[in-house]
Structures are given as C-alpha cells and as structure tokens.
Design a protein around this motif. Structure first.
Motif, PDB file in Angstrom:
ATOM      1  N   GLU A 373     -35.687 -33.727  86.755  1.00 43.57           N
ATOM      2  CA  GLU A 373     -36.073 -32.597  87.680  1.00 43.57           C
ATOM      3  C   GLU A 373     -35.791 -32.886  89.141  1.00 43.57           C
ATOM      4  N   SER A 374     -35.965 -34.115  89.712  1.00 44.15           N
ATOM      5  CA  SER A 374     -35.548 -34.387  91.199  1.00 44.15           C
ATOM      6  C   SER A 374     -34.281 -34.647  91.289  1.00 44.15           C
ATOM      7  N   GLN A 375     -33.098 -34.691  90.325  1.00 43.68           N
ATOM      8  CA  GLN A 375     -31.839 -34.944  90.543  1.00 43.68           C
ATOM      9  C   GLN A 375     -31.428 -36.238  91.038  1.00 43.68           C
ATOM     10  N   LEU A 376     -32.413 -37.231  90.609  1.00 47.62           N
ATOM     11  CA  LEU A 376     -32.205 -38.839  90.859  1.00 47.62           C
ATOM     12  C   LEU A 376     -31.162 -39.418  89.799  1.00 47.62           C
ATOM     13  N   LEU A 377     -30.965 -40.703  90.232  1.00 51.09           N
ATOM     14  CA  LEU A 377     -29.856 -41.639  89.431  1.00 51.09           C
ATOM     15  C   LEU A 377     -31.074 -42.512  89.443  1.00 51.09           C
ATOM     16  N   ALA A 378     -31.851 -43.064  88.297  1.00 51.27           N
ATOM     17  CA  ALA A 378     -32.682 -44.059  88.176  1.00 51.27           C
ATOM     18  C   ALA A 378     -32.858 -44.581  86.874  1.00 51.27           C
ATOM     19  N   PRO A 379     -32.372 -45.471  86.301  1.00 50.73           N
ATOM     20  CA  PRO A 379     -32.592 -46.218  85.314  1.00 50.73           C
ATOM     21  C   PRO A 379     -34.040 -46.847  85.051  1.00 50.73           C
ATOM     22  N   ILE A 380     -34.335 -47.038  83.895  1.00 52.92           N
ATOM     23  CA  ILE A 380     -35.840 -47.534  83.579  1.00 52.92           C
ATOM     24  C   ILE A 380     -35.634 -48.847  82.874  1.00 52.92           C
ATOM     25  N   VAL A 381     -36.487 -49.902  83.019  1.00 54.77           N
ATOM     26  CA  VAL A 381     -36.749 -50.862  82.207  1.00 54.77           C
ATOM     27  C   VAL A 381     -38.111 -51.224  82.270  1.00 54.77           C
ATOM     28  N   GLY A 382     -38.727 -51.969  81.283  1.00 59.96           N
ATOM     29  CA  GLY A 382     -40.121 -52.166  81.164  1.00 59.96           C
ATOM     30  C   GLY A 382     -40.482 -53.440  80.150  1.00 59.96           C
ATOM     31  N   VAL A 384     -42.919 -53.226  78.145  1.00 56.44           N
ATOM     32  CA  VAL A 384     -43.701 -52.436  77.362  1.00 56.44           C
ATOM     33  C   VAL A 384     -44.665 -52.995  76.751  1.00 56.44           C
ATOM     34  N   GLY A 385     -44.680 -54.478  76.403  1.00 62.55           N
ATOM     35  CA  GLY A 385     -45.816 -54.960  75.800  1.00 62.55           C
ATOM     36  C   GLY A 385     -47.162 -54.847  76.515  1.00 62.55           C
ATOM     37  N   ASP A 386     -46.934 -54.835  77.830  1.00 59.12           N
ATOM     38  CA  ASP A 386     -48.300 -54.835  78.721  1.00 59.12           C
ATOM     39  C   ASP A 386     -48.231 -53.604  79.399  1.00 59.12           C
ATOM     40  N   GLY A 387     -47.485 -52.560  79.068  1.00 66.04           N
ATOM     41  CA  GLY A 387     -47.608 -51.359  79.869  1.00 66.04           C
ATOM     42  C   GLY A 387     -47.005 -51.339  81.196  1.00 66.04           C
ATOM     43  N   ASN A 388     -46.199 -52.172  81.551  1.00 70.29           N
ATOM     44  CA  ASN A 388     -45.547 -52.236  82.821  1.00 70.29           C
ATOM     45  C   ASN A 388     -44.150 -51.853  82.947  1.00 70.29           C
ATOM     46  N   PHE A 389     -43.689 -50.773  83.688  1.00 71.73           N
ATOM     47  CA  PHE A 389     -42.232 -50.763  83.645  1.00 71.73           C
ATOM     48  C   PHE A 389     -41.694 -50.481  85.205  1.00 71.73           C
ATOM     49  N   HIS A 390     -40.290 -50.554  85.077  1.00 74.54           N
ATOM     50  CA  HIS A 390     -39.729 -50.397  86.421  1.00 74.54           C
ATOM     51  C   HIS A 390     -38.667 -49.233  86.767  1.00 74.54           C
ATOM     52  N   VAL A 391     -38.839 -48.460  87.698  1.00 74.01           N
ATOM     53  CA  VAL A 391     -37.544 -47.633  87.999  1.00 74.01           C
ATOM     54  C   VAL A 391     -36.965 -48.153  89.221  1.00 74.01           C
ATOM     55  N   GLY A 392     -35.391 -48.197  88.794  1.00 76.39           N
ATOM     56  CA  GLY A 392     -34.587 -48.559  89.736  1.00 76.39           C
ATOM     57  C   GLY A 392     -33.809 -47.536  90.252  1.00 76.39           C
ATOM     58  N   LEU A 393     -34.301 -46.964  91.569  1.00 72.86           N
ATOM     59  CA  LEU A 393     -33.613 -45.650  92.206  1.00 72.86           C
ATOM     60  C   LEU A 393     -32.562 -46.067  92.879  1.00 72.86           C
ATOM     61  N   LEU A 394     -31.367 -45.234  92.776  1.00 74.58           N
ATOM     62  CA  LEU A 394     -30.171 -45.651  93.620  1.00 74.58           C
ATOM     63  C   LEU A 394     -30.094 -44.607  94.827  1.00 74.58           C
ATOM     64  N   VAL A 395     -30.185 -45.220  96.038  1.00 75.97           N
ATOM     65  CA  VAL A 395     -30.329 -43.861  96.950  1.00 75.97           C
ATOM     66  C   VAL A 395     -29.280 -44.084  98.116  1.00 75.97           C
ATOM     67  N   ASP A 396     -28.641 -42.967  98.372  1.00 73.58           N
ATOM     68  CA  ASP A 396     -27.650 -42.638  99.423  1.00 73.58           C
ATOM     69  C   ASP A 396     -28.671 -42.763 100.786  1.00 73.58           C
ATOM     70  N   MET A 397     -28.746 -43.770 101.520  1.00 73.40           N
ATOM     71  CA  MET A 397     -29.655 -43.801 102.653  1.00 73.40           C
ATOM     72  C   MET A 397     -28.918 -42.856 103.902  1.00 73.40           C
ATOM     73  N   ASN A 398     -27.737 -42.278 103.602  1.00 72.70           N
ATOM     74  CA  ASN A 398     -27.136 -41.512 104.731  1.00 72.70           C
ATOM     75  C   ASN A 398     -27.578 -40.082 104.551  1.00 72.70           C
ATOM     76  N   ASP A 399     -28.152 -39.758 103.186  1.00 74.79           N
ATOM     77  CA  ASP A 399     -28.323 -38.367 102.731  1.00 74.79           C
ATOM     78  C   ASP A 399     -30.120 -38.365 102.951  1.00 74.79           C
ATOM     79  N   GLU A 400     -30.313 -37.931 104.213  1.00 68.20           N
ATOM     80  CA  GLU A 400     -31.896 -37.632 104.398  1.00 68.20           C
ATOM     81  C   GLU A 400     -32.781 -36.898 103.180  1.00 68.20           C
ATOM     82  N   GLU A 401     -32.052 -35.928 102.716  1.00 65.87           N
ATOM     83  CA  GLU A 401     -32.558 -34.931 101.699  1.00 65.87           C
ATOM     84  C   GLU A 401     -32.738 -35.607 100.613  1.00 65.87           C
ATOM     85  N   GLU A 402     -31.733 -36.473 100.046  1.00 61.53           N
ATOM     86  CA  GLU A 402     -31.998 -37.154  98.992  1.00 61.53           C
ATOM     87  C   GLU A 402     -33.139 -38.352  99.079  1.00 61.53           C
ATOM     88  N   ALA A 403     -33.323 -38.891 100.261  1.00 58.78           N
ATOM     89  CA  ALA A 403     -34.120 -39.871 100.648  1.00 58.78           C
ATOM     90  C   ALA A 403     -35.723 -39.193 100.499  1.00 58.78           C
TER      91      ALA A 403
END
Length: 471
Positions: A373-382, A384-403
């Motif tokens: 819904e946020s229109q972001l590119l963000a793979p997830i790894v986790g 998961v055996g202990d409930g911990n997961f990571h989100v890897g957001l890929l951000v165009d820092m020149n696009d303030e609206e995206e940031a």
C-alpha cells in the motif's frame, strides 16, 4: 535546531581534543590516524543515518593501552567510541560529538580455550569466523552467527543474534564474563568462568547490549558448543508467508530441535536467485538446518517435511554435503547485498522488529500489506524461529516524497510490533536510529533507571555519547 547542530554544540573544546591527540601520538605513534578517509570509514553506519566521523582513530594492542587512552580522554572530557568490524546498522559507531575511536583490529587473539568446559577467552577484535577457524580442531565452535563477519566484542556490545539463535540463543546467553574498561579507566571483571552464579548483580548482562555506552570491552569469556556429528540443511517452498510462519510455529511447538529456520519472502528469493546464482522457485521459502546424530537429523528432517505438507508446503529438499550447505547459507547471509541488486543506485535501509512467535504470521502479513500500500520495494527475511524479521527498504534518497513514505512505514512497523507485545529491535540494537522508540517500549521509569546507571558509570558522558538515549 536540527539534531546535528545540537550535537555540534556539545563537542569538546578543540584545544582539549588536540591535547588528547598529541598525547596519544606520543604514546602509540603511527597507530594514531587522523586522515579524513580513515575517520569517515569509522563513521560508516550501513544505513541512512548520516556519517559523523571521530577526530582520530587509535588501534590499541593491550587492555592497559585502552585504560591509558580512556584516562587521557576522561581528563579532557573527550568522547570515546569503540569500533569492531563496523557492521552495526543503527549508527552505533558514529561520533556525533567527535572524539577518539578505538579500533580493535589489533586485539584479536584467542587467549585460552577450555574445550572440556566448553568455553574460551578472547580479545574483542577477533571475528566469529576467525574464532571458529581456530576452534575447529578441538571439536567445538561458537554458534552465534549474525551473517556478517562481525567482531565478537561488537557482537557482545550490540547483543547480536542470528540464524542459530533458535537453538543456541543470542549473545546474552553465550557470554559468561567480560573485562571492561570503565569511564574512569578502571578495569572491571563482570564474572568468572563458572556456568552459573548467584553472586551479586548480573554485570555481564548489563554490559552486553549497552553498545559501548557504559564501558569498553577488552576481553570476553564465551560459551562454546560441540560440533554436531551430523548437519543437514534444506529449503522448503510455501504458498504464502502465513503458511511458512504457521509451519514454523508448529515445528517449534512440536519440540523438533531445529538449529536454524529462516524465512525469505518471494521478493527476497528473487533477489537471492539473481545475486547468488540460485534457481529456487520465487515463492515464500524456509531455509532450515538440523544438528545431531545421523539418525536424529534424518528423523527431524522427515518430521518437518510432514508438518510442511500440512500447510501446503514442500517438497522439502535437504542435503548433508558441506559444500551444498555452505552455498545455501552464504546466499542467506548475502541477503543485504542481494537486496541492493533489485534497485541499483538506491540507499538500503535495513530494520528489524521481533514479536512473540504466536503473532509472527499476523505481523508479517500486515507488514507485507503495508509495504504494498505504501508502494515501496522492501524484501523480507526473518529468523522466524524466535519471531524476529528484517525488512530491507530500497530508498531513492533524492525523492523526498518516497523518503517520507519510508519514515512513515518505519513508524507503523514499530507501532505494530509494540502493539503485539514485541520490541522495536530483535538484534540490530538502538544506536542513533531507534532512540525515539524507547519511551513507548520501556516507559519512563525504565528509562530513568537506564539513565541513572549511565550517570553512575559514566558521569562525564564520554562513553559513546548520543546512543540509546540522550542525557
């Protein structure tokens, strides 16, 4: 006033810094470096927190040198920042007030191995891979594996975890004792080699996870594990992230002693296929590993395969060849670099949360929906055996609206985890990046207690200032 300007006002007097640098140059010679490139390297944070380099970098070689350096800095109220391998992800190695960075590259020895007691004594600069290379011929290994070849001192300071945590625990479970140089320059021993103690406050656990804000670790006594007779790894596809999580929950509840159980969502599988030259089906995937005897490993693998089938997963393909296992787990450890390949010339922002395992499927599916819904590119790894997961957001820092969308997403991610009785970070730590989340997670009485401890051990606020919380 922006945060950077506020910290600039708190920098020590330039004459004080020069006094310390001159004294250090006389003490350590060319092991003091003030070049801009080296200073900026030691402010590298692997995230979008800005680079804030120290005034100088020193490479100590003994605990006594660390004590002398800290005493010099304390006399002039100059900050001290410890540096291991620089793999922390929340700005832990930045120097917002300048100061002296202590790089422990040269303090990387194994001081003692007690294989019969399953422990060892090491210096903080040795990395986990270097340690395990030296332990291999004694039939033991150190099991905490955060992916990056981090230094053990840094892993203790940030309370690191990793892929093996579901079976072997995290750094807090595997550090038996520490030697720590306090802000006064005194050397504190937190405990002995005994496997348990009821003697006084648990100072070891206080220092583990303190991110260098209470003292500088110069020696660690670590718990070891025996190298398993047999190891088997495998991959298992699932129709959805929810199905993979539910299979994980049932696996843990069934008492199957899985050593590693890692989730990759479909986007992360695609990234890993491209980067690591794999040919996995691009669907949610569990990577697993089992440790034990030949018979027990075969039984565990079979039982997991049956559970996976219940949730529409499979087939579970597993292998016992070391080269096949290494290739599989190297791909998992390279997830960060694989993510970058999905959208070149963007800034990767890696974040993590952790929730009770019973809420993991709910949290993950809500997070995936939020990403879409946020229109972001963000793979997830986790982990998961202990409930911990990571989100890897890929951000165009020149696009303030995206940031701005990314910042809003990070707020919602943390709020979601806390609402499920989770935490804003399972293993990355607080550093600078997650300071604002501590009041909501811990409450004011707990923060006041943390600040009281900080003031008692570091009254001049010279130990890695500006991390975890502000005084």
């Amino acid at each position: 006033m922006v945060l950077t300007e506020a910290w600039e006002e708190l920098r020590p007097d330039r004459n004080a810094v020069e006094t310390v640098i001159s004294a250090l140059a006389a003490m350590v010679g060319n092991r003091l470096v003030t070049s801009q490139a080296v200073r900026e390297q030691h402010g590298n944070t692997l995230t979008w927190v800005g680079n804030q380099p120290p005034d100088a970098v020193v490479f100590p070689q003994t605990t006594e040198e660390v004590q002398q350096i800290v005493r010099l800095c304390a006399a002039e109220r100059v900050p001290v920042i410890a540096f291991g391998a620089g793999t922390s992800l929340e700005g832990q190695v930045n120097a917002p007030r300048g100061g002296i960075c202590l790089d422990f590259r040269d303090m990387n020895r194994v001081l003692a191995v007690h294989a019969e007691d399953l422990d060892c004594v090491i210096e903080p600069g040795i990395t986990r891979k270097q340690l395990n290379e030296q332990l291999r011929d004694q039939g033991v290994f150190f099991p905490i594996d955060p992916g990056a070849d981090a230094s053990l001192g840094g892993m203790a300071a940030t309370r690191a975890s990793g892929t093996n945590a579901v079976r072997y625990g995290t750094m807090k479970d595997n550090v038996l004792a520490l030697k720590v140089v306090l802000a006064s320059g005194e050397l504190m021993s937190t405990s002995r080699r005994a496997k348990k103690t009821a003697s006084g406050y648990d100072l070891t656990r206080l220092i583990v996870g303190s991110e260098g804000t209470l003292g500088i670790i110069t020696e660690l006594t670590l718990r070891l594990a025996g190298i398993p007779e047999a190891i088997s790894s495998g991959v298992c596809p699932f129709p959805s992230v929810e199905a993979a999580c539910n299979a994980t929950i049932l696996t843990i509840q069934s008492g199957i002693p899985v050593a590693r159980i890692e989730l990759l969502d479909a986007l992360q599988v695609r990234a890993s296929n491209l980067y690591s030259k794999l040919t996995l089906p691009e669907t949610p995937m569990l990577f697993l590993e089992f440790h034990g005897s030949d018979a027990s490993v075969a039984e565990q693998s079979q039982r997991f395969g049956e559970i996976a089938q219940e949730f529409g997963g499979g087939p579970f393909d597993w292998a016992t060849k070391a080269e096949d296992r290494s290739r599989l787990w190297q791909a998992r450890h390279d997830a960060y670099w694989a993510q970058r390949g999905l959208r070149p010339n963007t800034q990767p922002v890696a974040t993590d949360v952790c929730v009770p395992i019973s809420r993991l499927a709910e949290c993950l599916t809500a997070t995936q929906r939020d990403i879409a819904e946020s229109q972001l590119l963000a793979p997830i790894v986790g982990h998961v055996g202990d409930g911990n997961f990571h989100v890897g957001l890929l951000v165009d820092m020149n696009d303030e609206e995206e940031a701005t969308r990314v910042r809003s997403f990070l707020e919602r991610l943390t709020e979601r985890a806390l609402a499920m009785d989770g935490t804003c970070t399972g293993e990355h730590g607080i550093g600078q990046g997650k300071m604002k989340y501590l009041p909501a997670e811990h409450g004011q009485p707990a923060l006041d207690a943390m600040r009281a401890i900080k003031r008692a051990l570091d009254p001049l606020d010279i130990m890695n200032p500006g991390k975890i919380f502000s005084l």
